[in-house]
Write a protein that holds these residues in place. Sequence first.
Motif, PDB file in Angstrom:
ATOM      1  N   LYS A  13       0.830  -1.201   0.000  1.00 27.66           N
ATOM      2  CA  LYS A  13       0.000   0.000   0.000  1.00 27.66           C
ATOM      3  C   LYS A  13       0.870   1.259   0.000  1.00 27.66           C
ATOM      4  N   SER A  14       1.970   1.220   0.745  1.00 28.40           N
ATOM      5  CA  SER A  14       2.900   2.355   0.786  1.00 28.40           C
ATOM      6  C   SER A  14       3.500   2.613  -0.582  1.00 28.40           C
ATOM      7  N   PHE A  15       3.989   1.547  -1.230  1.00 28.41           N
ATOM      8  CA  PHE A  15       4.572   1.700  -2.559  1.00 28.41           C
ATOM      9  C   PHE A  15       3.528   2.145  -3.575  1.00 28.41           C
ATOM     10  N   GLU A  16       2.322   1.687  -3.419  1.00 27.97           N
ATOM     11  CA  GLU A  16       1.242   2.081  -4.314  1.00 27.97           C
ATOM     12  C   GLU A  16       0.997   3.587  -4.207  1.00 27.97           C
ATOM     13  N   ILE A  18       3.135   6.102  -2.893  1.00 25.13           N
ATOM     14  CA  ILE A  18       4.254   6.953  -3.317  1.00 25.13           C
ATOM     15  C   ILE A  18       4.687   6.678  -4.753  1.00 25.13           C
ATOM     16  N   GLY A  19       4.231   5.563  -5.299  1.00 24.53           N
ATOM     17  CA  GLY A  19       4.577   5.228  -6.671  1.00 24.53           C
ATOM     18  C   GLY A  19       3.709   5.917  -7.701  1.00 24.53           C
ATOM     19  N   LYS A  20       2.644   6.565  -7.262  1.00 29.41           N
ATOM     20  CA  LYS A  20       1.796   7.280  -8.222  1.00 29.41           C
ATOM     21  C   LYS A  20       2.568   8.472  -8.773  1.00 29.41           C
ATOM     22  N   LYS A  21       2.403   8.710 -10.041  1.00 23.34           N
ATOM     23  CA  LYS A  21       3.128   9.795 -10.687  1.00 23.34           C
ATOM     24  C   LYS A  21       2.850  11.116  -9.980  1.00 23.34           C
ATOM     25  N   TRP A  22       3.896  11.851  -9.699  1.00 24.87           N
ATOM     26  CA  TRP A  22       3.910  13.174  -9.091  1.00 24.87           C
ATOM     27  C   TRP A  22       3.827  13.171  -7.562  1.00 24.87           C
ATOM     28  N   THR A  23       3.388  12.104  -6.941  1.00 25.04           N
ATOM     29  CA  THR A  23       3.215  12.100  -5.491  1.00 25.04           C
ATOM     30  C   THR A  23       4.534  12.361  -4.768  1.00 25.04           C
ATOM     31  N   GLY A  24       5.567  11.640  -5.120  1.00 27.55           N
ATOM     32  CA  GLY A  24       6.861  11.827  -4.477  1.00 27.55           C
ATOM     33  C   GLY A  24       7.401  13.230  -4.683  1.00 27.55           C
ATOM     34  N   LEU A  25       7.191  13.786  -5.866  1.00 33.26           N
ATOM     35  CA  LEU A  25       7.666  15.130  -6.168  1.00 33.26           C
ATOM     36  C   LEU A  25       6.906  16.185  -5.360  1.00 33.26           C
ATOM     37  N   ILE A  26       5.629  15.992  -5.157  1.00 34.78           N
ATOM     38  CA  ILE A  26       4.836  16.912  -4.326  1.00 34.78           C
ATOM     39  C   ILE A  26       5.378  16.900  -2.898  1.00 34.78           C
ATOM     40  N   ILE A  27       5.630  15.719  -2.373  1.00 32.16           N
ATOM     41  CA  ILE A  27       6.184  15.599  -1.021  1.00 32.16           C
ATOM     42  C   ILE A  27       7.555  16.268  -0.970  1.00 32.16           C
ATOM     43  N   LEU A  88       7.975  10.543   5.887  1.00 31.39           N
ATOM     44  CA  LEU A  88       8.018   9.978   4.544  1.00 31.39           C
ATOM     45  C   LEU A  88       9.002  10.755   3.679  1.00 31.39           C
ATOM     46  N   GLY A  89       8.983  12.077   3.796  1.00 33.32           N
ATOM     47  CA  GLY A  89       9.912  12.911   3.039  1.00 33.32           C
ATOM     48  C   GLY A  89      11.359  12.603   3.358  1.00 33.32           C
ATOM     49  N   GLN A  90      11.645  12.311   4.622  1.00 31.62           N
ATOM     50  CA  GLN A  90      13.013  11.963   5.014  1.00 31.62           C
ATOM     51  C   GLN A  90      13.453  10.662   4.356  1.00 31.62           C
ATOM     52  N   ILE A  91      12.545   9.760   4.190  1.00 33.32           N
ATOM     53  CA  ILE A  91      12.845   8.492   3.518  1.00 33.32           C
ATOM     54  C   ILE A  91      13.092   8.724   2.030  1.00 33.32           C
ATOM     55  N   LEU A  92      12.387   9.684   1.458  1.00 33.89           N
ATOM     56  CA  LEU A  92      12.550   9.975   0.033  1.00 33.89           C
ATOM     57  C   LEU A  92      13.870  10.684  -0.257  1.00 33.89           C
ATOM     58  N   GLY A  93      14.497  11.285   0.769  1.00 28.56           N
ATOM     59  CA  GLY A  93      15.774  11.971   0.599  1.00 28.56           C
ATOM     60  C   GLY A  93      16.844  11.099  -0.032  1.00 28.56           C
ATOM     61  N   PRO A  94      17.086   9.894   0.491  1.00 32.00           N
ATOM     62  CA  PRO A  94      18.088   9.029  -0.138  1.00 32.00           C
ATOM     63  C   PRO A  94      17.750   8.648  -1.585  1.00 32.00           C
TER      64      PRO A  94
END
Length: 105
Positions: A13-16, A18-27, A88-94
């Motif tokens: 569910k988590s990957f689903e 954050i895997g949506k297009k643009w979601t990670g970039l918004i965060i 979640l944003g901290q995880i996306l940093g790497p």
Amino acid sequence: MEEQKELQPKVEKSFELIGKKWTGLIIYVLMSGPKRFSELNEAIPALSRRLLTERVKELEEHGIVLRTVIPERPIRTEYTLTQKGKELGQILGPITQWAESWIKD
């Protein structure tokens, strides 16, 4: 092994999400602080306003983004990351660091 089976649906569910297009970039954009809708739109110019609205609402529903209406004239709406969103944003940093090293234009 049993613990792993219980964790799999949550991870999926988590990957689903954050895997949506643009979601990670918004965060990623919100990691620098509160943004108004127009600022988010300017920061990600390839993202349509309709899809930005959809993604922000989804992140709000998941408790990742907080929408705050500021009752000034004119009325403003700001979006910020909740504690859940900041973690979640901290995880996306790497992932950002990895992208800088390995993804070619």
